[in-house]
Design a protein around this motif. Sequence first.
Motif, PDB file in Angstrom:
ATOM      1  N   PHE A   1       0.824  -1.211   0.000  1.00 16.31           N
ATOM      2  CA  PHE A   1       0.000   0.000   0.000  1.00 16.31           C
ATOM      3  C   PHE A   1       0.853   1.255   0.000  1.00 16.31           C
ATOM      4  O   PHE A   1       1.611   1.501   0.929  1.00 16.31           O
ATOM      5  N   TYR A   2       0.700   2.028  -1.049  1.00 16.32           N
ATOM      6  CA  TYR A   2       1.396   3.308  -1.161  1.00 16.32           C
ATOM      7  C   TYR A   2       0.493   4.456  -0.719  1.00 16.32           C
ATOM      8  O   TYR A   2       0.814   5.605  -0.919  1.00 16.32           O
ATOM      9  N   GLU A   3      -0.680   4.100  -0.191  1.00 18.74           N
ATOM     10  CA  GLU A   3      -1.619   5.102   0.313  1.00 18.74           C
ATOM     11  C   GLU A   3      -2.243   4.527   1.565  1.00 18.74           C
ATOM     12  O   GLU A   3      -2.359   3.307   1.688  1.00 18.74           O
ATOM     13  N   ALA A   4      -2.683   5.394   2.447  1.00 16.10           N
ATOM     14  CA  ALA A   4      -3.299   4.934   3.679  1.00 16.10           C
ATOM     15  C   ALA A   4      -4.573   4.163   3.383  1.00 16.10           C
ATOM     16  O   ALA A   4      -5.267   4.451   2.410  1.00 16.10           O
ATOM     17  N   SER A   5      -4.852   3.183   4.210  1.00 14.09           N
ATOM     18  CA  SER A   5      -6.083   2.421   4.071  1.00 14.09           C
ATOM     19  C   SER A   5      -6.278   1.629   5.347  1.00 14.09           C
ATOM     20  O   SER A   5      -5.318   1.133   5.916  1.00 14.09           O
ATOM     21  N   THR A   6      -7.496   1.553   5.810  1.00 17.32           N
ATOM     22  CA  THR A   6      -7.770   0.623   6.903  1.00 17.32           C
ATOM     23  C   THR A   6      -8.597  -0.517   6.371  1.00 17.32           C
ATOM     24  O   THR A   6      -8.166  -1.661   6.327  1.00 17.32           O
ATOM     25  N   ARG A   7      -9.807  -0.186   5.896  1.00 21.78           N
ATOM     26  CA  ARG A   7     -10.743  -1.284   5.646  1.00 21.78           C
ATOM     27  C   ARG A   7     -10.315  -2.161   4.474  1.00 21.78           C
ATOM     28  O   ARG A   7     -10.450  -3.369   4.547  1.00 21.78           O
ATOM     29  N   THR A   8      -9.818  -1.557   3.420  1.00 25.11           N
ATOM     30  CA  THR A   8      -9.471  -2.393   2.263  1.00 25.11           C
ATOM     31  C   THR A   8      -8.312  -3.323   2.603  1.00 25.11           C
ATOM     32  O   THR A   8      -8.362  -4.517   2.335  1.00 25.11           O
TER      33      THR A   8
ATOM     34  N   VAL B   1      -7.195  -4.318   5.573  1.00 22.45           N
ATOM     35  CA  VAL B   1      -7.575  -5.305   6.590  1.00 22.45           C
ATOM     36  C   VAL B   1      -8.503  -6.362   5.993  1.00 22.45           C
ATOM     37  O   VAL B   1      -8.374  -7.550   6.278  1.00 22.45           O
ATOM     38  N   ALA B   2      -9.411  -5.930   5.130  1.00 22.86           N
ATOM     39  CA  ALA B   2     -10.334  -6.908   4.528  1.00 22.86           C
ATOM     40  C   ALA B   2      -9.565  -7.923   3.685  1.00 22.86           C
ATOM     41  O   ALA B   2      -9.837  -9.122   3.748  1.00 22.86           O
ATOM     42  N   PHE B   3      -8.594  -7.453   2.903  1.00 27.25           N
ATOM     43  CA  PHE B   3      -7.797  -8.394   2.110  1.00 27.25           C
ATOM     44  C   PHE B   3      -6.995  -9.323   3.024  1.00 27.25           C
ATOM     45  O   PHE B   3      -6.867 -10.517   2.750  1.00 27.25           O
ATOM     46  N   GLU B   4      -6.457  -8.780   4.093  1.00 31.78           N
ATOM     47  CA  GLU B   4      -5.650  -9.619   4.988  1.00 31.78           C
ATOM     48  C   GLU B   4      -6.520 -10.657   5.690  1.00 31.78           C
ATOM     49  O   GLU B   4      -6.132 -11.824   5.795  1.00 31.78           O
TER      50      GLU B   4
ATOM     51  N   VAL C   1     -18.897  -3.118   4.846  1.00 34.96           N
ATOM     52  CA  VAL C   1     -17.596  -3.452   5.410  1.00 34.96           C
ATOM     53  C   VAL C   1     -17.495  -4.951   5.655  1.00 34.96           C
ATOM     54  O   VAL C   1     -16.506  -5.591   5.298  1.00 34.96           O
ATOM     55  N   SER C   2     -18.533  -5.556   6.242  1.00 32.47           N
ATOM     56  CA  SER C   2     -18.379  -6.981   6.529  1.00 32.47           C
ATOM     57  C   SER C   2     -18.442  -7.829   5.256  1.00 32.47           C
ATOM     58  O   SER C   2     -17.785  -8.861   5.176  1.00 32.47           O
TER      59      SER C   2
ATOM     60  N   GLY D   1     -17.079  -7.015   2.620  1.00 25.66           N
ATOM     61  CA  GLY D   1     -15.794  -6.814   1.967  1.00 25.66           C
ATOM     62  C   GLY D   1     -14.865  -8.009   2.107  1.00 25.66           C
ATOM     63  O   GLY D   1     -14.113  -8.325   1.191  1.00 25.66           O
ATOM     64  N   VAL D   2     -14.927  -8.686   3.224  1.00 25.50           N
ATOM     65  CA  VAL D   2     -14.031  -9.824   3.432  1.00 25.50           C
ATOM     66  C   VAL D   2     -14.442 -10.987   2.520  1.00 25.50           C
ATOM     67  O   VAL D   2     -13.601 -11.581   1.843  1.00 25.50           O
ATOM     68  N   ALA D   3     -15.722 -11.278   2.465  1.00 27.40           N
ATOM     69  CA  ALA D   3     -16.191 -12.408   1.648  1.00 27.40           C
ATOM     70  C   ALA D   3     -15.886 -12.191   0.170  1.00 27.40           C
ATOM     71  O   ALA D   3     -15.455 -13.111  -0.536  1.00 27.40           O
ATOM     72  N   VAL D   4     -16.088 -10.951  -0.294  1.00 28.76           N
ATOM     73  CA  VAL D   4     -15.847 -10.664  -1.709  1.00 28.76           C
ATOM     74  C   VAL D   4     -14.361 -10.797  -2.036  1.00 28.76           C
ATOM     75  O   VAL D   4     -13.975 -11.333  -3.069  1.00 28.76           O
ATOM     76  N   ARG D   5     -13.510 -10.364  -1.128  1.00 27.00           N
ATOM     77  CA  ARG D   5     -12.069 -10.488  -1.389  1.00 27.00           C
ATOM     78  C   ARG D   5     -11.604 -11.934  -1.299  1.00 27.00           C
ATOM     79  O   ARG D   5     -10.682 -12.340  -2.001  1.00 27.00           O
ATOM     80  N   MET D   6     -12.234 -12.721  -0.437  1.00 21.64           N
ATOM     81  CA  MET D   6     -11.935 -14.167  -0.437  1.00 21.64           C
ATOM     82  C   MET D   6     -12.260 -14.757  -1.801  1.00 21.64           C
ATOM     83  O   MET D   6     -11.506 -15.566  -2.345  1.00 21.64           O
TER      84      MET D   6
END
Lengths: 182, 349
Positions: B82-89, B91-94, B326-327, B329-334
């Motif tokens: 990440f070259y830019e700040a991000s929390t949700r994106t 964390v969701a990918f992780e 937000v929630s 987001g995790v399933a879609v990235r999986m």
Amino acid sequence: MSETIVMGPAEVRRALTRIAHEIVERNGGCEGLLFVGMRTRGAPLAQRLAREIAAFEGAQVPIGALDISLYRDDIHHLRAQPVVQSTDIPVDVADRPVVLVDDVLYTGRSARAALDAIMDLGRPRSIQLAVLVDRGHRELPIRADYVGRNIPTARPQAVQVRLLEVDGRDEVALITPGEEQP
Amino acid sequence: MTASRGLQQRGAAGTSASVAEAKRPPETPGVTWRRKHILDLDDFTAEEVELVLQTAAAMAQVLRRGIPRVPTLRGRTIVTLFYEASTRTRVAFELAAKALSADVVSVAAQTSSASKGESLVDTARTLRAMGADVIVMRHPSAGAPYLLAEQQEASVINAGDGWHAHPSQALLDLYTLRQHLADLQGRKVVIVGDILHSRVARSNVWGLTHAGAHVVLCGPPTLVPSDLGPGAGDPLGLPPVEVEPVLDRALEAADVVMALRLQRERQQAGLLTGIADYIKHYQVTASRLARAKPGVLFMHPGPMNEGIEVAPEVARGPHSMVEEQVSNGVAVRMALLYLIAGTQPRAPS
């Protein structure tokens, strides 16, 4: 490529009826039993077994459907991912005798994946395996508890189970690859 | 396990019968996933979007379990760069990678050799050489993920590039909408805010249009590209959308309202007459929302500036889908990680 029909509709029906009786006999009834069909064709087979048991035993065995895509061991070998289907198991597997149902038992790798998938959902009292066809060539120490028909095959051959619910008819075909005969 | 797959696999070198065994035909006829990278939704087919959403639904089931973890991607390494700040994106990918049992390494550019001037491509090649199978990247420059996809071997997922695209956000928005609206065909979706600088808006226009929705873009004229709209020359390559600068009119009979974050730095750039003006004309308030359909869904990609683009009573009100987004987001990235995993050569070990 040549195709031989090795089981017709009547044979499929009789095999399932026998397996249903064997399951009830082996488990001393159907108290606590849970049938889990492995997608795709194990799911309708599990429903049919439950219907058989409802007919002669008057008891309704709960039925679930299991997708094993996320538990396969060959993800690195395939060129495209299989479509993940839902896993729908209506009751808690904990402390129940679970009967896994599938159409064909071959290398045992799908059954292995299914065992892991079930275990992730809870701790069943036991897991048994029912298949319509056992075609041999196991690669893992896995055997079926209930077998509709043992069909000796060579590795290059294919066994295709077709079911009314999925394919529009009930039959089991043995397919042998090779040049088309003129 | 019908072994007809054995037949299909015969010709393929290096496949064994066991591989063939597990390859089941899908229950629903679907497309075969061929995409190695997820860069934008512009070239996705409706079938591919459908496959992502369907896979995400199965992943959501996994996340609802007592122990939300499956062994699918064991041995895979996923790097978030990440070259830019991000929390949700990020964390969701992780979380998505962990739920699939992949190894996750998180690189923040500020603390990496990027700050010593290592180029983007060199950084990515280094990560690949250390075993990265997937690089999830956010970068302030539009197009940066495309460069990475061309210049090295790992799969690349675009987690936001400049003003250009944020495909996983648009997919999770679609997934969220589909849980509430069975079909998006003909639904009116209003996207309000700084359209010009929004990668979320751009990717959503693609996703929503593919799904058949009627997209209306709304915002101050300085923040909406002037050359959009029906009959426009389509210079950005976006599909045709309606542009309505007046929010009250845009909201008439809307099914969905998506507010974008107002980036305050835009005000310094002279594109806004003032925050107060923006609030007056473009804040999504309960009284404005009353013009939309009764069950209207309010969405926001986050982080929200409550009191600026959205009134607090809407942000946390009954129409708000923000937490669901937000929630989901995790399933879609999986789903995305799972689908591209089948197309990758393994990283060198």
